[in-house]
Design a protein around this motif. Structure first.
Motif, mmCIF file in Angstrom:
data_model
loop_
_atom_site.group_PDB
_atom_site.id
_atom_site.type_symbol
_atom_site.label_atom_id
_atom_site.label_comp_id
_atom_site.label_asym_id
_atom_site.label_seq_id
_atom_site.Cartn_x
_atom_site.Cartn_y
_atom_site.Cartn_z
ATOM 1 N N VAL A 269 0.842 -1.198 0.000
ATOM 2 C CA VAL A 269 0.000 0.000 0.000
ATOM 3 C C VAL A 269 0.882 1.255 0.000
ATOM 4 C CG1 VAL A 269 -1.772 1.268 1.266
ATOM 5 C CG2 VAL A 269 -1.877 -1.216 1.146
ATOM 6 N N LYS A 270 1.903 1.238 0.841
ATOM 7 C CA LYS A 270 2.795 2.402 0.903
ATOM 8 C C LYS A 270 3.546 2.603 -0.409
ATOM 9 C CE LYS A 270 3.251 2.668 5.864
ATOM 10 N NZ LYS A 270 4.066 2.361 7.035
ATOM 11 N N ASN A 271 3.892 1.512 -1.080
ATOM 12 C CA ASN A 271 4.552 1.657 -2.382
ATOM 13 C C ASN A 271 3.630 2.337 -3.388
ATOM 14 O OD1 ASN A 271 6.939 0.570 -1.544
ATOM 15 N ND2 ASN A 271 6.541 -1.464 -2.360
ATOM 16 N N SER A 272 2.337 2.092 -3.280
ATOM 17 C CA SER A 272 1.401 2.775 -4.193
ATOM 18 C C SER A 272 1.381 4.275 -3.905
ATOM 19 C CB SER A 272 -0.006 2.171 -4.106
ATOM 20 O OG SER A 272 -0.654 2.524 -2.908
ATOM 21 N N PHE A 273 1.534 4.649 -2.620
ATOM 22 C CA PHE A 273 1.607 6.080 -2.289
ATOM 23 C C PHE A 273 2.855 6.690 -2.937
ATOM 24 C CE2 PHE A 273 -0.255 5.150 2.215
ATOM 25 C CZ PHE A 273 -1.445 4.743 1.644
ATOM 26 N N ALA A 274 3.978 5.976 -2.795
ATOM 27 C CA ALA A 274 5.241 6.480 -3.353
ATOM 28 C C ALA A 274 5.152 6.575 -4.874
ATOM 29 C CB ALA A 274 6.395 5.574 -2.934
ATOM 30 N N ASN A 275 4.520 5.582 -5.513
ATOM 31 C CA ASN A 275 4.373 5.625 -6.970
ATOM 32 C C ASN A 275 3.544 6.827 -7.398
ATOM 33 O OD1 ASN A 275 5.833 3.299 -7.361
ATOM 34 N ND2 ASN A 275 4.047 1.969 -7.439
ATOM 35 N N TYR A 276 2.473 7.065 -6.655
ATOM 36 C CA TYR A 276 1.595 8.196 -6.982
ATOM 37 C C TYR A 276 2.351 9.524 -6.820
ATOM 38 C CZ TYR A 276 -2.655 11.025 -7.081
ATOM 39 O OH TYR A 276 -3.615 11.945 -7.400
ATOM 40 N N ALA A 277 3.079 9.647 -5.730
ATOM 41 C CA ALA A 277 3.866 10.867 -5.497
ATOM 42 C C ALA A 277 4.926 11.044 -6.576
ATOM 43 C CB ALA A 277 4.516 10.816 -4.114
ATOM 44 N N PHE A 278 5.583 9.940 -6.932
ATOM 45 C CA PHE A 278 6.643 9.992 -7.926
ATOM 46 C C PHE A 278 6.107 10.399 -9.293
ATOM 47 C CE2 PHE A 278 9.627 7.794 -10.861
ATOM 48 C CZ PHE A 278 10.743 8.537 -10.546
ATOM 49 N N GLU A 279 4.965 9.850 -9.684
ATOM 50 C CA GLU A 279 4.378 10.229 -10.980
ATOM 51 C C GLU A 279 4.013 11.714 -10.996
ATOM 52 O OE1 GLU A 279 4.557 8.405 -13.554
ATOM 53 O OE2 GLU A 279 5.167 6.622 -12.471
ATOM 54 N N ASN A 280 3.514 12.212 -9.877
ATOM 55 C CA ASN A 280 3.171 13.635 -9.822
ATOM 56 C C ASN A 280 4.415 14.519 -9.815
ATOM 57 O OD1 ASN A 280 0.118 14.292 -9.620
ATOM 58 N ND2 ASN A 280 0.409 12.364 -8.544
ATOM 59 N N TYR A 281 5.492 14.026 -9.237
ATOM 60 C CA TYR A 281 6.772 14.739 -9.317
ATOM 61 C C TYR A 281 7.204 14.840 -10.785
ATOM 62 C CZ TYR A 281 11.713 15.778 -8.798
ATOM 63 O OH TYR A 281 12.947 16.359 -8.908
ATOM 64 N N GLU A 282 7.074 13.732 -11.505
ATOM 65 C CA GLU A 282 7.456 13.733 -12.917
ATOM 66 C C GLU A 282 6.568 14.677 -13.738
ATOM 67 O OE1 GLU A 282 9.403 9.470 -13.885
ATOM 68 O OE2 GLU A 282 7.250 9.452 -13.530
ATOM 69 N N ILE A 283 5.291 14.746 -13.391
ATOM 70 C CA ILE A 283 4.385 15.672 -14.077
ATOM 71 C C ILE A 283 4.877 17.107 -13.891
ATOM 72 C CG2 ILE A 283 2.061 16.684 -13.971
ATOM 73 C CD1 ILE A 283 1.059 13.779 -13.365
ATOM 74 N N GLU B 284 2.906 10.715 -18.402
ATOM 75 C CA GLU B 284 2.989 10.758 -16.929
ATOM 76 C C GLU B 284 1.617 11.024 -16.312
ATOM 77 O OE1 GLU B 284 5.523 9.639 -15.564
ATOM 78 O OE2 GLU B 284 6.958 9.824 -17.190
ATOM 79 N N VAL B 285 0.844 11.891 -16.929
ATOM 80 C CA VAL B 285 -0.508 12.174 -16.432
ATOM 81 C C VAL B 285 -1.349 10.895 -16.482
ATOM 82 C CG1 VAL B 285 -2.662 13.417 -16.924
ATOM 83 C CG2 VAL B 285 -0.472 14.645 -16.944
ATOM 84 N N ALA B 286 -1.246 10.163 -17.601
ATOM 85 C CA ALA B 286 -1.999 8.912 -17.733
ATOM 86 C C ALA B 286 -1.567 7.902 -16.671
ATOM 87 C CB ALA B 286 -1.815 8.330 -19.136
ATOM 88 N N MET B 287 -0.269 7.826 -16.430
ATOM 89 C CA MET B 287 0.219 6.871 -15.423
ATOM 90 C C MET B 287 -0.227 7.279 -14.025
ATOM 91 S SD MET B 287 1.605 4.082 -14.663
ATOM 92 C CE MET B 287 2.548 3.464 -16.029
ATOM 93 N N ALA B 288 -0.169 8.574 -13.712
ATOM 94 C CA ALA B 288 -0.616 9.041 -12.391
ATOM 95 C C ALA B 288 -2.097 8.726 -12.194
ATOM 96 C CB ALA B 288 -0.363 10.538 -12.237
ATOM 97 N N GLU B 289 -2.891 8.895 -13.246
ATOM 98 C CA GLU B 289 -4.321 8.579 -13.151
ATOM 99 C C GLU B 289 -4.523 7.084 -12.911
ATOM 100 O OE1 GLU B 289 -5.892 12.241 -16.000
ATOM 101 O OE2 GLU B 289 -5.858 10.203 -16.804
ATOM 102 N N TRP B 290 -3.731 6.252 -13.603
ATOM 103 C CA TRP B 290 -3.840 4.803 -13.428
ATOM 104 C C TRP B 290 -3.469 4.399 -12.002
ATOM 105 C CZ3 TRP B 290 -0.691 0.705 -12.129
ATOM 106 C CH2 TRP B 290 -1.224 -0.554 -12.375
ATOM 107 N N VAL B 291 -2.360 4.958 -11.515
ATOM 108 C CA VAL B 291 -1.924 4.627 -10.148
ATOM 109 C C VAL B 291 -2.995 5.055 -9.146
ATOM 110 C CG1 VAL B 291 -0.220 5.128 -8.347
ATOM 111 C CG2 VAL B 291 0.545 4.687 -10.694
ATOM 112 N N GLU B 292 -3.563 6.235 -9.335
ATOM 113 C CA GLU B 292 -4.598 6.734 -8.419
ATOM 114 C C GLU B 292 -5.804 5.782 -8.393
ATOM 115 O OE1 GLU B 292 -6.276 10.534 -9.389
ATOM 116 O OE2 GLU B 292 -7.056 10.802 -7.368
ATOM 117 N N VAL B 293 -6.200 5.308 -9.563
ATOM 118 C CA VAL B 293 -7.355 4.404 -9.641
ATOM 119 C C VAL B 293 -7.079 3.086 -8.902
ATOM 120 C CG1 VAL B 293 -8.676 2.975 -11.274
ATOM 121 C CG2 VAL B 293 -8.311 5.414 -11.733
ATOM 122 N N GLN B 294 -5.812 2.689 -8.850
ATOM 123 C CA GLN B 294 -5.456 1.417 -8.202
ATOM 124 C C GLN B 294 -5.456 1.495 -6.681
ATOM 125 O OE1 GLN B 294 -5.317 -1.055 -10.419
ATOM 126 N NE2 GLN B 294 -5.588 0.628 -11.860
#
Ligand SMILES: [Fe+2]
Length: 94
Positions: free
Chosen positions: A21-35, A64-74
């Motif tokens: 679960v925490k890795n999903s938080f980090a992925n979401y934060a990381f994708e938004n950093y890239e955005i 990156e926007v598409a990936m952040a949206e995908w991660v958020e949905v997960q």
């Protein structure tokens, strides 16, 4: 460099029981950093008049926007599955 940051965040969660679960938080934060980074880089390219680079950076930004949206949905189904598995493990211990 960006990939290293994500890997380090994941390593920091390996000892946590809820690491998935925490890795999903980090992925979401990381994708938004890239955005934010691609938005800034595209702006610089536009200011410099390097339109081809701005277009390419815009495409990367869209990805990156598409990936952040995908991660958020997960996050919700992942959290629900984690909670269900944790509850079944606790029930099995009783
Ligand atoms: Fe990304």
């Amino acid at each position: 460099m960006l990939s290293l940051g994500g890997t380090m965040a994941a390593l920091g969660h390996t000892v946590a029981p809820d690491e998935i679960v925490k890795n999903s938080f980090a992925n979401y934060a990381f994708e938004n950093y890239e955005i934010a980074a691609y938005t800034s880089l595209r702006t610089l390219a536009e200011l410099a008049g390097v339109n081809q680079a701005a277009d390419l950076l815009g495409r990367s930004l869209d990805e990156e926007v598409a990936m952040a949206e995908w991660v958020e949905v997960q996050i919700v189904p992942l959290t629900q599955k984690f909670a269900a598995l944790s509850a079944s493990e606790e029930a099995a211990k009783k």
